[in-house]
Scaffold this motif. Sequence first.
Motif, PDB file in Angstrom:
ATOM      1  N   ARG A 140       0.843  -1.191   0.000  1.00  0.00           N
ATOM      2  CA  ARG A 140       0.000   0.000   0.000  1.00  0.00           C
ATOM      3  C   ARG A 140       0.878   1.240   0.000  1.00  0.00           C
ATOM      4  NH1 ARG A 140      -2.616  -0.549   6.113  1.00  0.00           N
ATOM      5  NH2 ARG A 140      -0.719   0.018   7.280  1.00  0.00           N
ATOM      6  N   GLN A 141       0.292   2.317  -0.504  1.00  0.00           N
ATOM      7  CA  GLN A 141       1.021   3.582  -0.564  1.00  0.00           C
ATOM      8  C   GLN A 141       0.050   4.730  -0.381  1.00  0.00           C
ATOM      9  OE1 GLN A 141       3.352   4.170  -4.136  1.00  0.00           O
ATOM     10  NE2 GLN A 141       4.679   5.647  -3.112  1.00  0.00           N
ATOM     11  N   ARG A 159       6.013   3.259  -0.558  1.00  0.00           N
ATOM     12  CA  ARG A 159       5.195   2.050  -0.657  1.00  0.00           C
ATOM     13  C   ARG A 159       5.534   1.123   0.503  1.00  0.00           C
ATOM     14  NH1 ARG A 159       4.146  -0.417  -6.508  1.00  0.00           N
ATOM     15  NH2 ARG A 159       3.524   1.764  -6.667  1.00  0.00           N
ATOM     16  N   TYR A 163      -2.000  -2.186  -3.682  1.00  0.00           N
ATOM     17  CA  TYR A 163      -1.533  -2.865  -4.876  1.00  0.00           C
ATOM     18  C   TYR A 163      -1.337  -4.349  -4.596  1.00  0.00           C
ATOM     19  CZ  TYR A 163       0.005   1.818  -6.386  1.00  0.00           C
ATOM     20  OH  TYR A 163       0.067   3.148  -6.726  1.00  0.00           O
ATOM     21  N   SER A 222       9.446  -4.531  -2.094  1.00  0.00           N
ATOM     22  CA  SER A 222       8.761  -4.328  -3.366  1.00  0.00           C
ATOM     23  C   SER A 222       9.603  -4.736  -4.573  1.00  0.00           C
ATOM     24  CB  SER A 222       8.317  -2.878  -3.504  1.00  0.00           C
ATOM     25  OG  SER A 222       9.435  -2.009  -3.465  1.00  0.00           O
TER      26      SER A 222
END
Length: 122
Positions: A38-39, A45, A95, A106
């Motif tokens: 998530r961001q 992120r 995401y 990530s």
Amino acid sequence: QVQLVESGGGLVQAGGSLRLSCAASGRTFSVYAMSWFRQDAGKEREFVAFISGSGGGTYYADSVKGRFTISRDNAKNTLYLQMNSLKPEDTALYYCAAGYSPVSYSTGYRYWGQGTQVTVSS
């Protein structure tokens, strides 16, 4: 190659629940470890949770442990994130990501969806 499409985001009051889904294309979904990140605006992120290809292994960020549950249905090529007891600080663009190893960073994921917005009001 796999394409990912998230859905299920929305506006919810603090303490409420949402279930995110991530639909994957292709016939090799089960070979991929899957993750949610998530961001929020102006922030980096952040890892939320990952699940192994078989679904037998999961791992959560401390901030969501006990409130969120990651799961997958390999027959439906779909990843889920059940989010309970939501807090305003959970507000972010969520995401899903696919990679070859279940990791919490990530850069370990090759394929990403476009994201679905979750907004938690106080």
